[in-house]
Design an enzyme around this catalytic site. Structure first.
Site, short mmCIF file in Angstrom:
data_model
loop_
_atom_site.label_atom_id
_atom_site.label_comp_id
_atom_site.label_asym_id
_atom_site.label_seq_id
_atom_site.Cartn_x
_atom_site.Cartn_y
_atom_site.Cartn_z
N ASP A 190 -16.87 50.72 -31.41
CA ASP A 190 -17.96 50.87 -32.35
C ASP A 190 -18.22 51.92 -33.16
O ASP A 190 -19.19 52.09 -33.95
CB ASP A 190 -19.38 50.67 -31.44
CG ASP A 190 -20.37 49.53 -31.75
OD1 ASP A 190 -19.75 48.57 -32.54
OD2 ASP A 190 -21.57 49.64 -31.61
N LYS A 231 -24.75 48.46 -27.89
CA LYS A 231 -23.59 47.77 -27.13
C LYS A 231 -23.66 46.28 -27.11
O LYS A 231 -22.81 45.43 -27.08
CB LYS A 231 -23.68 48.18 -25.66
CG LYS A 231 -22.55 47.82 -24.66
CD LYS A 231 -22.72 48.37 -23.55
CE LYS A 231 -21.54 47.51 -22.45
NZ LYS A 231 -21.64 48.20 -21.15
N GLU A 273 -16.04 59.80 -24.76
CA GLU A 273 -15.11 58.94 -23.79
C GLU A 273 -13.92 58.99 -24.39
O GLU A 273 -13.13 58.39 -24.97
CB GLU A 273 -15.75 57.54 -24.19
CG GLU A 273 -17.35 57.31 -23.93
CD GLU A 273 -17.57 55.89 -24.52
OE1 GLU A 273 -18.38 55.29 -23.83
OE2 GLU A 273 -17.16 55.43 -25.52
N SER A 283 -15.41 48.16 -24.10
CA SER A 283 -16.05 48.70 -25.27
C SER A 283 -16.10 50.27 -25.24
O SER A 283 -16.10 51.08 -24.30
CB SER A 283 -17.55 48.23 -24.95
OG SER A 283 -18.11 48.83 -23.79
N CYS A 333 0.93 -1.08 0.02
CA CYS A 333 -0.10 -0.15 0.08
C CYS A 333 0.89 1.36 0.00
O CYS A 333 1.95 1.51 0.72
CB CYS A 333 -0.88 -0.03 1.11
SG CYS A 333 -1.81 1.55 1.57
N CYS A 356 -9.19 1.31 -6.61
CA CYS A 356 -9.38 2.18 -7.85
C CYS A 356 -9.48 1.12 -9.06
O CYS A 356 -8.48 0.80 -9.60
CB CYS A 356 -8.57 3.41 -8.11
SG CYS A 356 -8.94 4.38 -9.48
N CYS A 364 -6.81 1.35 4.33
CA CYS A 364 -6.72 2.67 4.00
C CYS A 364 -7.97 3.25 3.10
O CYS A 364 -8.05 4.35 3.18
CB CYS A 364 -5.30 2.91 3.19
SG CYS A 364 -3.69 2.65 4.36
N CYS A 387 -5.40 9.12 -9.48
CA CYS A 387 -5.90 9.56 -10.61
C CYS A 387 -7.02 10.77 -10.17
O CYS A 387 -7.88 11.13 -10.93
CB CYS A 387 -6.61 8.53 -11.51
SG CYS A 387 -7.89 7.45 -10.61
N ASP A 392 -27.88 44.52 -19.87
CA ASP A 392 -27.14 43.76 -18.75
C ASP A 392 -28.36 43.11 -18.19
O ASP A 392 -27.90 41.75 -17.56
CB ASP A 392 -26.33 44.78 -17.76
CG ASP A 392 -27.15 46.10 -17.80
OD1 ASP A 392 -28.16 46.24 -18.15
OD2 ASP A 392 -26.35 47.04 -16.98
#
EC number: 2.4.1.12
Length: 1084
Positions: free
Chosen positions: A397, A539, A368, A361, A39, A58, A69, A84, A784
């Protein structure tokens, strides 16, 4: 790849390859390989089972673990194979433990140590049947270790591994392009199904849990007892003498800390939230008694006045309920950035953090300013995140050459700025705000070169500002023939409404590095195609174009959306969001992480409630305890698969109790039926799982080989279905089903750019589900709200993250007109949603939307309608003062106590909200004031404009709110442009002031007895005037005088209403005076 005589297959749950013992001889050999092994946890020899076979814990990798164990690991540990990471299944003879046969979401985090992408059920199904062909012919006869070169877009590469595959689209001229498996060598892809540190013994890690110390001590004591037995028997195999040293390895706590949850909920203390909840219930009871009294005690001599007030009060009560109950379960959250690093950033290994695409954006560079956009981009490029995991896409844009040139200069300055930020770990990493902050920059900075380099960097930034401002000055005068490039080619975006799509990669994989020779994050300029006759959806359409471009070029599994004026104030913001997205226990159902909005440049008094602290610190915390906050348009990290319209992972029902928990008679009655249902369910599940084999070369069922022709037919049908959903780009469709993102490394950049240009063409979305079920949803100027609402309807949940240092900061409207215009746009979007099919009152039932979350969405689309009763109610005080009537009859002792309790409950509710939300009284009061100001102006106009737009088709075009730091040039313009927004609240102010003057004058002339009834009316009028006081201050502005046109129109309207009221007086009885016999004989 040596298969060892075993078959290569794929696990759709973990998106990995496994080895299956296809024949009996191979199975026998694999068992014999384990013979004589010990083990790997305790060192004991692995025993045999009752059937004389070696015990195998396993079934996936056969990692040597003994039965004690194995049972201890299932009972006390993390219930997963150490090698794994597959969850241990129950073996016959072993006791049941909690979690057996439960959903993957409840499994310990070791199973998905590296699986940070979502695994939606039908995304895997789509990946099975359309993206990957299982292969035929020569592949079956190929030797196990052979390398199979496959096409990658435009060329071929035989140096890639055949055991790692990506979705690749070969060139094809026919209809319905097929998708084949091709090797994939993207180093950014997370490793699948392997140990975190393969060279270390598994015993060095110990057993991880939340309470690490206690459980670790128990584990060490039990391991020590086992080691003593091994030493006594001489069976330590040379390992026993070193185990104690390994257990005391100082790295063990660190490794175990890396397995802990990456975040946790922090409920509000019961001493604060419980009184708040009790008061809400008491307020409901008081509200019921209040309306009982109001309805049963009308005002006979002013019945219309009384009825109007009652209707308004009922509406306010309903609005309060919709706003109040979503705050029933407020929570806070805490993140652990150190655990995130321990889990995904191993020393000497590539970072396992997920890639992130950042969207910025912008539309009009004159409103802006490019300097603000440049600072936002610089803060993104300097973020504390692996550079190969970050890509910044800027959407222009407006197709402005000014933005293009400014971005080019920004990329050049970033070569100096980014290494400076990371070298000295400065905050914030937007240079404009870093150099303007008033602080001792020498504090905690001991680097001897810091002062010198900071001064040099400040000079460089001042030169950069001069260049940007010079570009802005040049752009003010546009040539008649339009702009041209340096080589004389006309700028493609000269016609804003008719231009081709444009993409330019400034930084990234082009070889451009910073001044220290390090790689920089990718920076891409995007301007989508625009042609007359196409609806571009503002947008929302621009953001959907960025989704498709980024999917073709980088395809990160997560997306960050910020406005151009919202810079990253906390360089670890992306890491904060990854603590939720990449958490193996709770991250799989998170669609987005929303950060609060914080602002710079707001005056200390914040008279227009620009900070919106009540919403972000109270309402959003309440929503986070239900299904998550709503999306507010910026400062949000998305899961790409959630934006693609996929459903959230379904939560299976926990298994029923076993016979050990139920009485025997119940088992006799229900056992047979439950067993039959379980068999039917397992059969159905197995059939479904068989149809989802993504990498299977052939279906194996009891030794019979089934041809794959049926799978091919299903693949073609699903391919057509995906193209109808996502569009006709096979490359984008292939990327859409990749749960962990990524693009082929050897793909030709020219081919990718051609495909990117295709996906931003103006007609790409025709006859697809873009804007309807995928991406940002169309149908409202507040896209949104719709986008977040659709995700929650699909069963996803969102998370609200409030780090101590604000993650993002932006600029807010600085004058009254800009603020009212902003609120007008929000309210118009809510009206559009209310009148659409996506209205939360009737949309989304039967999905994953919770009821209290629906209340919140209903409140977000209904609030503009409150403007009608609000304006009427604010007019009633003036009416009462002018007519001498009131909305309530003569108040009795009971009514006085009831009214007093009502006002006290309202005040105490606000105080308790401020207490658990951490909001100051100034912010709370400003929010109350602007609720009245916005309701009496912007909400009213939004309501009528929304009705005209939806019902009559009259479109209303808005300009972008100015983001400039100096409002001198725009203040007067906006005041005169938006005159109509200022008239209703100004009129309310004037008529209430006139009412107060008339009421006081009447009381003075009528004597002492008239002062008593006057107090109630005066209090009512002063309540309105006090709420509108910031509006009055805002209209005075810097000139300390109100615009003449506003004064003239408001006084004229107030005078007309006053004279009309005196003439009509509808709330007074129409009959003459009531004559009664007084009882005295006057004739005598």
């Amino acid at each position: 790849m040596n298969t060892g005589g075993r078959l290569i297959a794929g696990s759709h749950n973990r998106n990995e390859f496994v080895l299956i013992n296809a024949d009996e001889s191979a199975r026998i050999r694999s068992v014999q390989e384990l013979s004589g092994q010990t083990c790997q946890i305790c060192g004991d020899e692995i025993e045999l089972t009752v059937s004389s076979e070696l015990f195998v814990a396993c079934n996936e990798c056969a990692f040597p673990v003994c039965r004690p164990c194995y049972e201890y690991e299932r009972r006390e540990g993390n219930q997963a194979c150490p090698q794994c990471k597959t969850r241990y299944k129950r073996i016959k003879g072993s006791p049941r433990v909690d979690g057996d046969d439960e959903e993957e979401e409840d499994i310990d985090d070791l199973e998905y140590e590296f699986d940070h992408g979502m695994d939606p059920e039908h995304a895997a199904e789509a990946a099975l049947s359309s993206r990957l062909n299982t292969g035929r012919g020569g592949l079956d006869s190929a030797p196990p270790g052979s390398q199979i070169p496959l096409l990658t877009y435009c060329d071929e590469d035989a140096d890639m591994y055949s055991d790692r595959h990506a979705l690749i689209v070969p060139p094809s001229t026919g209809y319905g392009n097929r998708v084949y498996p091709a090797p994939f060598t993207d180093s950014s892809a997370p490793p699948q199904a392997r140990s975190m540190v393969p060279q270390k013994d598994i015993a060095e890690y110990g057993y991880g849990s939340v309470a690490w110390k206690d459980r670790m001590e128990v584990w060490k004591r039990r391991q020590g007892e086992k080691l003593q037995v091994i030493k006594h028997e001489g069976g330590n195999n040379g390992r026993g003498s070193n185990d104690d040293d390994e257990l005391d390895d100082p790295d063990m706590p660190m490794m175990d800390e890396g397995r802990q949850p990456l975040s946790r909920k922090l409920p509000i203390r019961s001493s604060r939230i419980n009184p708040y909840r009790m008061l809400i219930l008491c307020r409901l009871a008081i509200l019921g008694l209040f309306f009982h009294y109001r309805i049963l005690h009308p005002v006979n001599d002013a019945y219309g006045l009384w009825l109007t007030s009652v209707i308004c009060e009922i509406w306010f009560a309903v609005s309060w309920i919709l706003d109040q109950f979503p705050k029933w379960y407020p929570i806070e959250r805490e993140t652990y950035l150190d655990r995130l690093s321990l889990r995904y950033e191993k020393e000497g290994k590539p970072s396992g953090l997920a890639p992130v695409d950042v969207f910025v954006s912008t539309v009009d560079p004159l409103k802006e300013p490019p300097l603000i956009t440049a600072n936002t981009v610089l803060s993104i490029l300097a973020v504390d995140y692996p550079v190969d995991k970050v890509a910044c896409y800027v959407s222009d844009d407006g197709a402005a050459m000014l933005t293009f040139e400014a971005l080019s200069d920004t990329a050049e300055f970033a070569r100096k700025w980014v290494p400076f930020c990371k070298k000295f770990n400065i905050e914030p990493r937007a240079p404009e705000w870093y150099f303007s902050q008033k602080m001792d920059y020498l504090k905690n900075k001991v680097h001897p070169a810091f002062v010198r380099e900071r001064r040099a960097m400040k000079r460089d930034y001042e030169e950069f500002k001069v260049k940007i401002n010079a570009l802005v000055a040049t752009a003010q005068k546009v040539p008649e023939e339009g702009w041209t490039m340096q080589d004389g080619t006309p700028w493609p975006g000269n016609n804003v409404r008719d231009h081709p799509g444009m993409i330019q990669v400034f930084l990234g994989h082009s070889g451009v590095r910073d001044t220290d020779g390090n790689e920089l994050p990718r920076l891409v300029y995007v301007s989508r195609e625009k042609r007359p006759g196409f609806d571009h959806h503002k947008k929302a359409g621009a953001m959907n174009s960025l989704i498709r471009v980024s999917a073709v070029l980088s395809n990160a599994p997560y997306l960050l959306n910020v406005d151009c004026d919202h810079y990253i104030n906390n360089s670890k913001a992306i890491r904060e969001s990854m603590c939720f997205m990449m958490d193996p226990q709770s991250g799989k159902k998170v669609c987005y992480v929303q950060f609060p909005q914080r602002f710079d440049g707001i005056d200390r008094h914040d008279r227009y409630s620009n900070r919106n602290v009540v919403f972000f610190d109270i309402n959003m915390k309440g929503l986070d305890g239900i299904q998550g906050p709503i999306y507010v348009g910026t400062g949000c990290v998305f899961r790409r698969q959630a934006l693609y319209g996929f459903d959230a992972p379904k939560k299976k029902k926990p298994p029923g109790k076993t016979c050990n928990c139920w009485p025997k008679w119940c088992c006799l009655c229900c056992g047979l039926r439950k067993k039959s249902k379980t068999k039917a369910k397992d059969k159905k599940t197995n059939t479904k799982e068989t149809s989802k084999q993504i990498h299977a070369l052939e279906n194996v069922d009891e030794g019979v080989i089934v041809p794959v022709s049926n799978v091919e037919k299903r693949s073609e049908a699903t391919q057509l279905k995906l193209e109808k959903k996502f569009g006709q780009s096979p490359v984008f469709v292939a990327s859409a089903v990749l749960q962990n993102g990524g693009v082929p490394r050897n793909a030709s950049p020219a081919c990718l750019l051609r495909e990117a240009i295709q996906v931003i063409s103006c007609g790409y979305e025709d006859k697809t589900e873009w804007g309807k079920e995928i991406g940002w949803i169309y149908g409202s100027v507040t896209e949104d709200i719709l986008t977040g609402f659709k995700m929650h309807c699909h069963g996803w949940r969102s998370v609200y993250c409030m780090p101590k240092r604000a993650a993002f900061k932006g600029s807010a409207p600085i004058n009254l007109s800009d603020r009212l215009h902003q609120v007008l746009r929000w309210a118009l979007g809510s009206v559009e949603i209310f009148l659409s099919r996506h209205c939360p009152i009737w949309y989304g039932y039967g999905g994953g939307l919770k009821w209290l979350e629906r209340f919140s969405y209903i409140n977000s689309v209904v609030y503009p309608w409150t403007s009608l009763p609000l304006i009427v109610y604010c007019s009633l005080p003036a009416v009462c003062l002018l007519t001498g009537k009131f909305i309530v009859p003569e108040i009795s002792n009971y009514a006085g106590i009831l009214f007093m309790l009502m006002f006290i409950s309202i005040a105490v509710t606000g105080i308790l909200e401020m207490q658990w939300g951490g909001v100051g009284i100034d912010d709370w009061w400003r929010n109350e004031q602007f609720w009245v100001i916005g309701g009496a102006s912007s909400h009213l106009f939004a309501l009528f404009q929304g009705l005209l737009k939806v019902l009559a088709g009259v479109n209303t075009n808005f300009t972008v709110t100015s983001k400039a730091a100096d409002d001198g040039a725009f203040s007067e313009l906006y005041i005169f442009k938006w005159t109509t927004l200022l008239i209703p609240p100004t009129t309310l102010l004037i008529i209430n002031i006139i009412g107060v003057i008339v009421g006081v004058s009447d009381a003075i002339s009528n004597g002492y007895d008239s002062w008593g009834p006057l107090f109630g009316r005066l209090f009512f009028a002063l309540w309105v005037i006090v709420h509108l006081y910031p509006f009055l201050k805002g209209m005075l502005g810097k000139q300390d005088k109100m615009p003449t046109i506003i004064v003239v129109w408001s006084i004229l309207l107030a005078s007309i209403l006053t004279l009309l009221w005196v003439r009509v007086n509808p709330f007074v009885a129409k009959g003459g005076p009531v004559l009664e016999i007084c009882g005295l004989n006057c004739g005598n």
